[in-house]
Scaffold this motif. Structure first.
Motif, mmCIF file in Angstrom:
data_model
loop_
_atom_site.group_PDB
_atom_site.id
_atom_site.type_symbol
_atom_site.label_atom_id
_atom_site.label_comp_id
_atom_site.label_asym_id
_atom_site.label_seq_id
_atom_site.Cartn_x
_atom_site.Cartn_y
_atom_site.Cartn_z
ATOM 1 N N VAL A 93 99.042 -1.610 -52.172
ATOM 2 C CA VAL A 93 97.742 -2.263 -51.086
ATOM 3 C C VAL A 93 96.589 -0.765 -51.079
ATOM 4 O O VAL A 93 97.411 -0.014 -50.259
ATOM 5 N N TYR A 94 95.805 -0.480 -51.383
ATOM 6 C CA TYR A 94 95.151 0.213 -50.728
ATOM 7 C C TYR A 94 93.755 -0.263 -49.830
ATOM 8 O O TYR A 94 92.839 -1.501 -49.980
ATOM 9 N N SER A 95 93.456 -0.211 -48.424
ATOM 10 C CA SER A 95 93.205 -1.488 -47.347
ATOM 11 C C SER A 95 92.561 -0.454 -46.194
ATOM 12 O O SER A 95 93.561 0.832 -46.216
ATOM 13 N N TRP A 96 91.193 -0.978 -45.474
ATOM 14 C CA TRP A 96 91.396 -0.618 -44.211
ATOM 15 C C TRP A 96 92.486 -0.359 -43.188
ATOM 16 O O TRP A 96 93.493 -1.245 -43.115
ATOM 17 N N GLY A 135 97.862 4.493 -59.495
ATOM 18 C CA GLY A 135 98.492 3.960 -58.965
ATOM 19 C C GLY A 135 98.262 2.838 -57.901
ATOM 20 O O GLY A 135 99.251 1.843 -57.310
ATOM 21 N N TYR A 136 97.574 2.197 -57.919
ATOM 22 C CA TYR A 136 96.815 1.285 -56.843
ATOM 23 C C TYR A 136 96.923 -0.264 -58.160
ATOM 24 O O TYR A 136 96.407 0.126 -58.123
ATOM 25 N N LYS A 163 91.657 -1.945 -62.377
ATOM 26 C CA LYS A 163 92.354 -1.898 -64.178
ATOM 27 C C LYS A 163 93.147 -1.311 -64.557
ATOM 28 O O LYS A 163 93.728 -1.765 -65.384
ATOM 29 N N THR A 164 93.294 -0.445 -63.939
ATOM 30 C CA THR A 164 94.475 1.075 -63.594
ATOM 31 C C THR A 164 95.841 0.072 -63.013
ATOM 32 O O THR A 164 96.679 1.040 -62.795
ATOM 33 N N ALA A 165 95.587 -0.862 -62.798
ATOM 34 C CA ALA A 165 96.658 -1.215 -61.593
ATOM 35 C C ALA A 165 98.345 -1.609 -62.008
ATOM 36 O O ALA A 165 98.278 -1.950 -63.714
ATOM 37 N N PRO A 166 99.323 -0.539 -61.941
ATOM 38 C CA PRO A 166 100.888 -0.986 -62.653
ATOM 39 C C PRO A 166 101.418 -1.993 -62.223
ATOM 40 O O PRO A 166 102.299 -2.223 -63.334
ATOM 41 N N ASN A 167 100.876 -2.831 -61.027
ATOM 42 C CA ASN A 167 101.681 -3.633 -61.037
ATOM 43 C C ASN A 167 100.828 -5.497 -61.239
ATOM 44 O O ASN A 167 101.160 -5.644 -59.938
#
Length: 355
Positions: A42-45, A86-87, A276-280
């Protein structure tokens, strides 16, 4: 917790990657991303998703959450455009969701995998559909607004919009954000124009209005408005309610008015998006579904002191939100205005000149 959800677009296309530390429930991860069906990135604040939510999801599913932090939408966008992979999940503000959709960076969300989608406020979903019809790419996480905050112990009989900045009796006791999008956007809206306007005439009118406000403010401030309001150095500030609220004593809260401007207001709907590139992608759908369980989302709403966009969760919340969703009806949702960036920069420089 986010401090600046609406930021100047001047850094959108800055090259380079901003290094940030990955954490899983507070613990640093290995430098190389751990990828697998039991890991969700997860990429977040910062401090945006309560740790209890991460911990509950991990305990129930066995999927470990790795969280990376960004401090601005620009930072996030620049890193991803520079090739970071990877995100799985990101939580951009709506203007950046719109940009990322245009850049073909997002995957469509399979709502059939999110049984809790029906819990979401239909009016909130309708606002996102302004640029994302049928909510194909966005599942909202939190609604936030730029507020005018007033110390009612000293300020009486005031308008509930940006015309408060025309009060010369408060000269030197007010601040506006040092943020091009925030201030110019409010000036345009107060002048009767949408934030997406590209007409020179509209910007000239907004410039004159904002210069009238500028005469009465102490400074443009995006860093210390919360602390300075709490210290009573300033009695009226434009800012983000949660960042001011956390600085106040219980007694101060009794004489603080958090205003969603009746005219000139902008608001944000930060949303979950799947890259679009999310691995999971499977785990990403599971996490969105988990967050919008009523008892789980109530933790989010209480933590952020913001209104619940999850309807059944309202029965579980304990904190009074800083504003109501209904207050946003006259506000504009933050939209992509990169097409007018050059004219925005031109008039912002004119407004800031000599200050």
């Amino acid at each position: 917790m986010r401090k600046n959800f609406l930021n100047s677009f001047s850094k959108i296309f800055v090259a380079g990657i901003i290094a940030v530390g990955a954490v899983s429930c507070g613990e640093k991860s290995e430098e190389k991303m751990e990828i697998g069906k039991n890991v969700l990135h997860v990429y977040s604040w910062a401090e945006y998703i309560p740790s209890e939510v991460f911990e509950g999801f991990e305990k129930e599913t066995g999927i470990k959450i790795m969280e990376d932090i960004y401090s601005t939408n620009e930072e996030m966008f620049t890193k991803l455009k520079a090739g970071a992979t990877g995100y799985d999940l990101v939580l951009p503000s709506p203007d950046y969701v719109e940009i990322m959709m245009k850049e073909n960076m997002l995957d469509k969300i399979d709502k059939s995998k999110i049984s809790t989608f029906e819990n979401l406020d239909k009016n909130i979903l309708k606002r996102l559909s302004e640029f994302d019809p049928n909510n194909e790419y966005t599942i909202p996480y939190a609604v936030s607004a730029t507020l005018i905050v007033v110390n009612t112990k000293y300020v009486k009989d005031y308008p509930r919009d940006y015309s408060i900045y025309e009060r010369s009796d408060l000269k030197g006791r007010m601040t506006l954000l040092d943020d091009m999008r925030e201030v110019l956007g409010s000036g345009l809206l107060m002048s009767g124009y949408p934030q997406t306007v590209g007409d020179e005439k509209a910007f000239k009118e907004a410039e004159e209005k904002i210069k009238g406000w500028k005469k009465n403010i102490a400074k443009f401030d995006s860093e210390s408005f919360g602390k300075n309001f709490a210290s009573e150095d300033f009695l009226v500030v434009q800012g983000y309610g949660e960042n001011i609220y956390m600085e106040l004593t219980e007694e101060q809260k009794k004489h603080t008015d958090f205003i969603v401007p009746e005219k000139g207001g902008l608001f944000s709907l930060d949303s979950f998006v799947i890259l679009k590139t999310a691995p999971n992608k499977e785990a990403a759908h599971k996490f969105i579904e988990y967050v919008h369980r009523p008892e789980v989302y109530a933790l989010v709403a209480d933590y952020l002191v913001l209104p619940s966009i999850n309807v059944p969760a309202r029965e579980f919340t304990e904190e009074k939100p800083l504003f109501k969703i209904e207050d946003l009806e006259k506000c504009e949702l933050l939209r992509d205005t990169t097409s007018t960036l050059s004219i925005q920069n031109k008039y912002w420089e004119k407004i800031k000149g000599g200050f």
